[in-house]
Design a protein around this motif. Structure first.
Motif, PDB file in Angstrom:
ATOM      1  N   ASP A 110      32.982  70.282  77.767  1.00 50.24           N
ATOM      2  CA  ASP A 110      34.390  70.057  77.420  1.00 50.24           C
ATOM      3  C   ASP A 110      34.546  68.924  76.409  1.00 50.24           C
ATOM      4  N   PHE A 111      33.420  68.364  75.959  1.00 49.44           N
ATOM      5  CA  PHE A 111      33.448  67.267  74.996  1.00 49.44           C
ATOM      6  C   PHE A 111      32.642  67.631  73.752  1.00 49.44           C
ATOM      7  N   ASP A 112      33.076  67.105  72.631  1.00 49.64           N
ATOM      8  CA  ASP A 112      32.283  67.136  71.405  1.00 49.64           C
ATOM      9  C   ASP A 112      31.632  65.763  71.258  1.00 49.64           C
ATOM     10  N   TYR A 113      30.325  65.743  71.049  1.00 49.10           N
ATOM     11  CA  TYR A 113      29.587  64.482  70.960  1.00 49.10           C
ATOM     12  C   TYR A 113      29.493  64.085  69.487  1.00 49.10           C
ATOM     13  N   LEU A 114      30.196  63.011  69.139  1.00 53.33           N
ATOM     14  CA  LEU A 114      30.376  62.607  67.745  1.00 53.33           C
ATOM     15  C   LEU A 114      29.278  61.677  67.247  1.00 53.33           C
ATOM     16  N   GLY A 115      28.377  61.277  68.135  1.00 52.34           N
ATOM     17  CA  GLY A 115      27.260  60.429  67.731  1.00 52.34           C
ATOM     18  C   GLY A 115      26.762  59.596  68.884  1.00 52.34           C
ATOM     19  N   ASN A 116      25.465  59.373  68.939  1.00 52.91           N
ATOM     20  CA  ASN A 116      24.888  58.459  69.925  1.00 52.91           C
ATOM     21  C   ASN A 116      24.769  57.082  69.302  1.00 52.91           C
ATOM     22  N   VAL A 117      24.984  56.057  70.104  1.00 55.00           N
ATOM     23  CA  VAL A 117      24.986  54.684  69.600  1.00 55.00           C
ATOM     24  C   VAL A 117      23.787  53.893  70.100  1.00 55.00           C
ATOM     25  N   MET A 118      23.498  53.979  71.396  1.00 55.54           N
ATOM     26  CA  MET A 118      22.457  53.136  71.959  1.00 55.54           C
ATOM     27  C   MET A 118      21.808  53.800  73.160  1.00 55.54           C
ATOM     28  N   SER A 119      20.633  53.318  73.509  1.00 53.61           N
ATOM     29  CA  SER A 119      19.927  53.747  74.712  1.00 53.61           C
ATOM     30  C   SER A 119      19.523  52.506  75.493  1.00 53.61           C
ATOM     31  N   GLU A 120      19.445  52.648  76.803  1.00 50.63           N
ATOM     32  CA  GLU A 120      19.110  51.499  77.641  1.00 50.63           C
ATOM     33  C   GLU A 120      18.486  51.961  78.944  1.00 50.63           C
ATOM     34  N   ASP A 121      17.782  51.031  79.577  1.00 51.21           N
ATOM     35  CA  ASP A 121      17.064  51.341  80.801  1.00 51.21           C
ATOM     36  C   ASP A 121      17.935  51.105  82.030  1.00 51.21           C
ATOM     37  N   TYR A 122      17.630  51.848  83.088  1.00 47.30           N
ATOM     38  CA  TYR A 122      18.163  51.523  84.408  1.00 47.30           C
ATOM     39  C   TYR A 122      17.302  50.412  84.992  1.00 47.30           C
TER      40      TYR A 122
END
Length: 315
Positions: A110-122
């Motif tokens: 139901d969403f359009d993904y306009l770009g990824n910004v960052m990644s991070e660990d749990y």
């Protein structure tokens, strides 16, 4: 005949107007819905990106905090908004987790993904003045006393809930899982001694770690944390598990290609900004820009499958 020509003219006029509107995007204020309270990692990221995105897009961005339901309330508001690019949000794995748990009316498509910004660990953290100074010590306690140690996270059925349950199953312990309405509430509960340990993304833990009141015990990422090199990864301790989260920009599904292109250019500019990069690094995360398109959509589909499948087992 005249009637049909009139209808066609009206239709073409509407299509042309929509095209012009999309090509001129943006022409008014943009609302960025943050589905958590102020002070958490998502809120901090939004306010970090805000100046650079406003400069790139040439419009004001209003950050609107809509906490509730571990993110569900805010994400629902965005999913139900008009897909014109003027209502966006910052999603993460919680989109998939809440779908798998059956807690949300939306799906990740139901969403359009306009770009990824960052990644991070749990990361798992505990109070600095508490009884545990290592992950092994905490695990020993949880295995020896099942269900007595309280383990906090952000939102029932959310990303950190699913990650916490995956960790418990992998390592073999049982804890009292305690949801909170946002990461800042979970951090406050841990610092105040209301819960024993918590599972969050590193950026969400930043305030507690910097204050010295919380300490990290283990990371679920592939590599040791740059700012906490003494903290082991779970794989180093003999468990073949690697979990990372992501944060990007999403809008209701159906936005125009021109809108996607505008956000792609703006996010590329923002994530190239030295101040933004420094701020994200200070949260213990890393810039991981990905433009909208097939590669990002494939990544979302892969993550969705994993988290939805795991979350469904927890229902």
């Amino acid at each position: 005949m005249t009637h049909n020509i009139t209808k066609l003219s009206v239709l073409l006029a509407g299509v042309m107007a929509a095209g012009i509107a999309a090509a001129d995007y943006p022409t008014k204020t943009i609302t960025m819905v943050i589905p958590y309270g102020a002070g958490g990692g998502t809120d901090v990221l939004a306010r970090t990106l805000q100046p650079a995105l406003e400069e790139a897009l040439g419009q004001t961005i209003v950050v609107s905090n809509v906490p509730g339901g571990g993110g569900i309330l805010g994400f629902t508001q965005v999913a139900n908004a008009k897909p014109d690019g003027y209502t966006v949000t910052i999603p993460n794995n919680v989109i998939f987790a809440t779908e798998g748990m059956g807690n949300a009316t939306y799906t990740y498509s139901d969403f359009d993904y306009l770009g990824n910004v960052m990644s991070e660990d749990y990361v798992v953290a505990v109070r600095a003045d508490g009884p545990w100074d290592s992950w092994e010590a905490l695990v020993d306690d949880m295995q020896a006393n099942p269900g007595t140690v309280s383990f906090g996270f952000s939102g029932a059925g959310g990303s950190t809930h699913v990650a916490s349950e995956i960790l418990a199953d992998m390592v073999g312990y049982r804890a009292r899982q305690i949801p909170h309405d946002g990461s800042s509430d979970a951090v406050a509960a841990a610092m105040g001694g209301h819960i024993d340990a918590l599972m969050l993304n590193l950026a969400d833990l930043a305030s507690g770690l910097r204050s010295g009141r919380l300490i990290p015990l283990v990371s679920l990422g592939d590599d040791r944390l740059e700012d906490y090199p003494d903290v082991p990864t779970l794989s180093e301790l003999g468990h073949e598990l690697s979990l990372t989260n992501w944060r990007g920009i999403a809008a209701p599904a159906g936005v125009d290609a021109e809108v996607k292109a505008a956000w792609a250019a703006a996010l590329e500019a923002a994530t190239s900004d030295a101040k933004v990069q420094e701020a994200i690094a200070n949260q213990g995360a890393e810039v991981d820009y990905m433009a909208p398109g097939e590669t990002l959509d494939a990544r979302m589909a892969e993550l969705a499958e994993s988290f939805i499948r795991t979350a469904q087992r927890l229902k």
